[in-house]
Design a protein around this motif. Structure first.
Motif, PDB file in Angstrom:
ATOM      1  N   ALA A   1      15.411   7.202  29.519  1.00  0.00           N
ATOM      2  CA  ALA A   1      16.419   8.253  29.655  1.00  0.00           C
ATOM      3  C   ALA A   1      17.167   8.457  28.341  1.00  0.00           C
ATOM      4  O   ALA A   1      17.429   9.599  27.943  1.00  0.00           O
ATOM      5  CB  ALA A   1      17.393   7.904  30.778  1.00  0.00           C
ATOM      6  N   THR A   2      17.485   7.374  27.662  1.00  0.00           N
ATOM      7  CA  THR A   2      18.178   7.465  26.375  1.00  0.00           C
ATOM      8  C   THR A   2      17.303   8.157  25.345  1.00  0.00           C
ATOM      9  O   THR A   2      17.756   9.035  24.612  1.00  0.00           O
ATOM     10  CB  THR A   2      18.590   6.062  25.884  1.00  0.00           C
ATOM     11  OG1 THR A   2      19.463   5.476  26.852  1.00  0.00           O
ATOM     12  CG2 THR A   2      19.271   6.121  24.541  1.00  0.00           C
TER      13      THR A   2
ATOM     14  N   ARG B   1      14.824  10.224  25.934  1.00  0.00           N
ATOM     15  CA  ARG B   1      14.676  11.620  26.349  1.00  0.00           C
ATOM     16  C   ARG B   1      15.900  12.437  25.962  1.00  0.00           C
ATOM     17  O   ARG B   1      15.794  13.544  25.453  1.00  0.00           O
ATOM     18  CB  ARG B   1      14.431  11.680  27.862  1.00  0.00           C
ATOM     19  CG  ARG B   1      14.032  13.042  28.370  1.00  0.00           C
ATOM     20  CD  ARG B   1      13.496  12.973  29.773  1.00  0.00           C
ATOM     21  NE  ARG B   1      14.174  13.508  30.904  1.00  0.00           N
ATOM     22  CZ  ARG B   1      15.211  14.324  30.983  1.00  0.00           C
ATOM     23  NH1 ARG B   1      15.813  14.710  29.939  1.00  0.00           N
ATOM     24  NH2 ARG B   1      15.683  14.766  32.125  1.00  0.00           N
ATOM     25  N   PHE B   2      17.087  11.850  26.161  1.00  0.00           N
ATOM     26  CA  PHE B   2      18.323  12.535  25.801  1.00  0.00           C
ATOM     27  C   PHE B   2      18.398  12.757  24.288  1.00  0.00           C
ATOM     28  O   PHE B   2      18.757  13.839  23.825  1.00  0.00           O
ATOM     29  CB  PHE B   2      19.547  11.752  26.299  1.00  0.00           C
ATOM     30  CG  PHE B   2      20.844  12.439  26.009  1.00  0.00           C
ATOM     31  CD1 PHE B   2      21.261  13.524  26.772  1.00  0.00           C
ATOM     32  CD2 PHE B   2      21.661  12.011  24.972  1.00  0.00           C
ATOM     33  CE1 PHE B   2      22.444  14.175  26.501  1.00  0.00           C
ATOM     34  CE2 PHE B   2      22.848  12.648  24.688  1.00  0.00           C
ATOM     35  CZ  PHE B   2      23.244  13.731  25.461  1.00  0.00           C
ATOM     36  N   ARG B   3      18.045  11.746  23.506  1.00  0.00           N
ATOM     37  CA  ARG B   3      18.048  11.874  22.041  1.00  0.00           C
ATOM     38  C   ARG B   3      17.104  12.986  21.588  1.00  0.00           C
ATOM     39  O   ARG B   3      17.421  13.755  20.681  1.00  0.00           O
ATOM     40  CB  ARG B   3      17.675  10.553  21.371  1.00  0.00           C
ATOM     41  CG  ARG B   3      18.912   9.734  21.025  1.00  0.00           C
ATOM     42  CD  ARG B   3      18.591   8.562  20.123  1.00  0.00           C
ATOM     43  NE  ARG B   3      18.394   7.395  20.987  1.00  0.00           N
ATOM     44  CZ  ARG B   3      17.345   6.594  20.972  1.00  0.00           C
ATOM     45  NH1 ARG B   3      16.392   6.752  20.094  1.00  0.00           N
ATOM     46  NH2 ARG B   3      17.249   5.581  21.807  1.00  0.00           N
TER      47      ARG B   3
ATOM     48  N   GLU C   1      23.037  18.013  31.755  1.00  0.00           N
ATOM     49  CA  GLU C   1      22.483  17.240  30.646  1.00  0.00           C
ATOM     50  C   GLU C   1      22.314  18.115  29.399  1.00  0.00           C
ATOM     51  O   GLU C   1      22.563  17.668  28.280  1.00  0.00           O
ATOM     52  CB  GLU C   1      21.137  16.637  31.049  1.00  0.00           C
ATOM     53  CG  GLU C   1      20.598  15.658  30.044  1.00  0.00           C
ATOM     54  CD  GLU C   1      19.354  14.954  30.558  1.00  0.00           C
ATOM     55  OE1 GLU C   1      18.362  15.649  30.829  1.00  0.00           O
ATOM     56  OE2 GLU C   1      19.398  13.721  30.671  1.00  0.00           O
TER      57      GLU C   1
ATOM     58  N   GLN D   1      25.730  18.557  27.815  1.00  0.00           N
ATOM     59  CA  GLN D   1      26.120  17.315  27.139  1.00  0.00           C
ATOM     60  C   GLN D   1      25.344  17.156  25.832  1.00  0.00           C
ATOM     61  O   GLN D   1      25.914  16.793  24.795  1.00  0.00           O
ATOM     62  CB  GLN D   1      25.884  16.127  28.064  1.00  0.00           C
ATOM     63  CG  GLN D   1      26.333  14.807  27.488  1.00  0.00           C
ATOM     64  CD  GLN D   1      26.075  13.645  28.452  1.00  0.00           C
ATOM     65  OE1 GLN D   1      25.491  13.808  29.509  1.00  0.00           O
ATOM     66  NE2 GLN D   1      26.504  12.471  28.056  1.00  0.00           N
ATOM     67  N   ALA D   2      24.060  17.449  25.860  1.00  0.00           N
ATOM     68  CA  ALA D   2      23.233  17.333  24.654  1.00  0.00           C
ATOM     69  C   ALA D   2      23.660  18.363  23.602  1.00  0.00           C
ATOM     70  O   ALA D   2      23.669  18.058  22.401  1.00  0.00           O
ATOM     71  CB  ALA D   2      21.761  17.508  25.015  1.00  0.00           C
TER      72      ALA D   2
END
Length: 126
Positions: free
Chosen positions: A8-9, A11-13, A53, A56-57
């Motif tokens: 998840a981290t 993917r978010f990055r 998400e 936030q990104a």
């Protein structure tokens, strides 16, 4: 093997990096990095992930660009804006560009209106 949190981290990055590129590309060089804005439609948001998400990104990507990032969800669109106060010379340049664009629009509207009321082939039928 990577845990769920690590995936998840990561993917978010990746999402932040993708948005950073899009946000960077939205900048006009003449504005010195100010006045960034991106509008993401429903398809783009769906491709990127959940709205929460993506917002936030976008805020995270904005930080790396030096933006004061503001996001607004309106209907099926997400607006991502740089809300920093630009230097006076940049503000004046942007104001002039906006004024010029409005003037061009009014000129086009006037020309279109004149074409609608002008007699065909320039012949006056009086």
């Amino acid at each position: 093997m990577a845990t769920k949190d690590e995936l998840a981290t990561r993917r978010f990055r990746n999402l932040v990096q993708r948005l950073e590129v899009v946000m960077q590309d939205s900048l006009k060089p003449e504005y010195g990095g100010y006045y960034g804005q991106v509008v993401l439609g429903a398809e783009a948001i769906e491709e990127l992930g959940a709205l929460k998400e993506v917002r936030q990104a976008a805020r995270e990507a904005g930080k790396s660009l030096g933006w004061k990032t503001v996001t607004h969800a309106v209907g099926d669109r997400l607006f991502v804006l740089d809300d920093r106060e630009p230097p006076e010379r940049i503000r004046q340049l942007a104001d002039q560009a906006a004024s010029d664009a409005i003037e061009r629009t009014f000129q086009e509207m006037t020309r279109a209106r004149l074409r609608l009321v002008a007699p065909p082939n320039g012949i006056d039928e009086d």
